[in-house]
Design a protein around this motif. Structure first.
Motif, short mmCIF file in Angstrom:
data_model
loop_
_atom_site.label_atom_id
_atom_site.label_comp_id
_atom_site.label_asym_id
_atom_site.label_seq_id
_atom_site.Cartn_x
_atom_site.Cartn_y
_atom_site.Cartn_z
N ALA A 27 23.57 -9.31 56.34
CA ALA A 27 22.17 -9.00 56.63
C ALA A 27 21.28 -9.11 55.38
O ALA A 27 20.16 -9.65 55.45
N ALA A 28 21.77 -8.63 54.25
CA ALA A 28 20.95 -8.61 53.04
C ALA A 28 20.58 -10.02 52.56
O ALA A 28 19.55 -10.20 51.90
N TYR A 29 21.40 -10.99 52.90
CA TYR A 29 21.11 -12.36 52.47
C TYR A 29 19.75 -12.83 52.97
O TYR A 29 19.02 -13.53 52.25
N LEU A 48 14.88 -12.59 61.00
CA LEU A 48 14.62 -11.19 60.68
C LEU A 48 14.16 -10.42 61.93
O LEU A 48 14.53 -9.26 62.11
N LEU A 49 13.38 -11.06 62.79
CA LEU A 49 13.02 -10.43 64.07
C LEU A 49 14.27 -10.17 64.90
O LEU A 49 14.42 -9.10 65.52
N GLN A 50 15.17 -11.15 64.94
CA GLN A 50 16.42 -10.99 65.69
C GLN A 50 17.25 -9.84 65.13
O GLN A 50 17.87 -9.07 65.89
N LEU A 51 17.26 -9.71 63.81
CA LEU A 51 18.01 -8.62 63.19
C LEU A 51 17.40 -7.27 63.57
O LEU A 51 18.13 -6.30 63.84
N ALA A 52 16.08 -7.20 63.61
CA ALA A 52 15.41 -5.95 63.98
C ALA A 52 15.69 -5.59 65.44
O ALA A 52 15.87 -4.41 65.78
N MET A 53 15.74 -6.61 66.30
CA MET A 53 16.08 -6.35 67.70
C MET A 53 17.50 -5.81 67.82
O MET A 53 17.75 -4.82 68.52
N VAL A 74 17.92 -3.24 55.39
CA VAL A 74 17.24 -4.54 55.26
C VAL A 74 15.98 -4.58 56.12
O VAL A 74 14.91 -5.00 55.67
N VAL A 75 16.10 -4.14 57.37
CA VAL A 75 14.93 -4.18 58.27
C VAL A 75 13.82 -3.28 57.73
O VAL A 75 12.64 -3.68 57.71
N GLN A 77 13.25 -2.42 54.69
CA GLN A 77 12.73 -3.03 53.47
C GLN A 77 11.73 -4.14 53.81
O GLN A 77 10.65 -4.23 53.20
N VAL A 78 12.07 -4.97 54.79
CA VAL A 78 11.19 -6.08 55.18
C VAL A 78 9.92 -5.55 55.83
O VAL A 78 8.82 -6.03 55.55
N TRP A 79 10.06 -4.55 56.70
CA TRP A 79 8.88 -4.04 57.44
C TRP A 79 7.96 -3.23 56.54
O TRP A 79 6.81 -2.97 56.91
N GLN A 80 8.43 -2.81 55.37
CA GLN A 80 7.55 -2.10 54.44
C GLN A 80 6.55 -3.03 53.77
O GLN A 80 5.55 -2.58 53.22
N ARG A 81 6.84 -4.32 53.82
CA ARG A 81 5.91 -5.31 53.26
C ARG A 81 5.09 -5.92 54.39
O ARG A 81 5.36 -5.72 55.56
N SER A 82 4.08 -6.68 54.03
CA SER A 82 3.20 -7.27 55.05
C SER A 82 3.33 -8.79 55.14
O SER A 82 2.50 -9.43 55.78
#
Length: 319
Positions: A27-29, A48-53, A74-75, A77-82
């Motif tokens: 996932a982190a990759y 990344l959307l698929q990972l969040a699902m 990972v999710v 971390q990604v969602w904290q950014r815009s």
């Protein structure tokens, strides 16, 4: 006649463990400097959307799984950014739907920050029926409900009637879009976590269609579509480990799974060669492995939990 056996229980347990392990390790990759350099922009954003699902259903079905923590990290971390919504905007035809999915799948909820701003933007022009096809209409309804946002979409009953499923029983399987059939049932049932509001007779008709599709796709060696159809069987109230088509699908996937837990390709005919680069292996394995992880999570830990079969019962079930 039931086709479930102790061997099938062991197979689905092993398949599930391998798929979750591989996903947790890789996932982190997706959010690493290497992935930014090595993966195309839009496919990485969709991944990344698929990972969040997957994370959403993983948390609901197996919250204590040790591999979930890394996926969640990972999710979050990604969602904290815009930056992800900006990348998803690159797909002009699906930008509105991707923005809605991004807001709905926010790990902390869609009430604040970028997810809230996206929903406010979508309210005027996307959260209305407009000229959407019945399937896109249903997809938008599902993610709007997931996000808890007001909308003017039709009811799930009306959207089911507008789908191909009520008329699919007399059609050959080659005339049906198996992925669309599966996702129609996913959206109507929250991926199997709520009961379908269908009369029993209609549910049986739909299940017959899905079983025919499963048999067809098993025959094609389609590793990508078969787990979706197995989950669709579950959404209709069946146990895919007890249907002949689901059991055949499970055996196919168990045989396809690589020692590292990945499903290495979309189909038997597209199996990733042993000399593939790590990036190629990841790209070809990622989506299918996530689908298998999702299916096994829901089927083994979703709406209901059966007691474990004793060896004697398992033997009787297999006969």
């Amino acid at each position: 006649m039931s086709t479930r056996s102790a061997a099938l229980d062991e197979a689905v347990t092993s398949l599930a463990a391998g798929a979750r392990r591989w996903t947790g390790l890789h996932a982190a990759y997706l959010d690493s400097p290497a992935a930014h350099a090595e993966l195309p922009v839009l496919p990485r954003a969709k991944a990344l959307l698929q990972l969040a699902m997957l994370r959403r259903y993983w948390e609901k079905c197996a919250p204590d799984d040790p591999h979930l923590a890394e996926v969640t990290r990972v999710v979050e971390q990604v969602w904290q950014r815009s930056d992800l919504p900006r990348l998803l905007d690159l797909d002009g035809g699906r930008a509105g739907q991707f923005a809605l999915m991004y807001a709905a799948l926010a790990p902390s909820g869609p009430a604040t920050g970028t997810p809230r701003a996206l929903l406010d933007r979508l309210a005027a022009d996307y959260l209305v029926p407009g000229r959407k096809s019945p399937f896109v209409h249903l997809e938008a309804r599902f993610y709007s409900d997931l996000a808890g946002v007001p909308h003017r979409f039709a009811s799930y009953e009306e959207l089911y009637e507008a789908s191909p499923l009520p008329r699919a029983a007399t059609l050959p399987v080659t005339d049906l879009d198996a992925c669309q059939v599966a996702h129609t049932l996913f959206y109507l049932s929250d991926f199997g976590l709520r009961d379908l509001l269908l009369p029993e007779e209609e549910r049986e008709r739909a299940l017959h269609v899905v079983e025919r599709l499963t048999d067809h796709c098993v025959g094609l060696g389609d590793w990508d579509v078969v787990p979706k159809l197995m989950l669709a069987q579950y959404c209709l109230g069946a146990d895919p480990l007890r249907t002949s088509s689901g059991a055949a699908g499970l055996r196919m996937l168990a045989a396809a799974q690589a020692p590292d837990g990945a499903i290495p390709g979309r189909s038997a005919g597209e199996r990733v060669p042993v000399d593939a680069t790590p990036v190629t292996y990841f790209r070809k394995s990622y989506k299918v492995t996530l689908v298998v992880a999702l299916m096994t999570l829901v089927v083994t830990g979703g709406r209901t939990k059966e007691p474990a079969l004793t060896a004697a019962t398992a033997l009787r079930e297999a006969l």
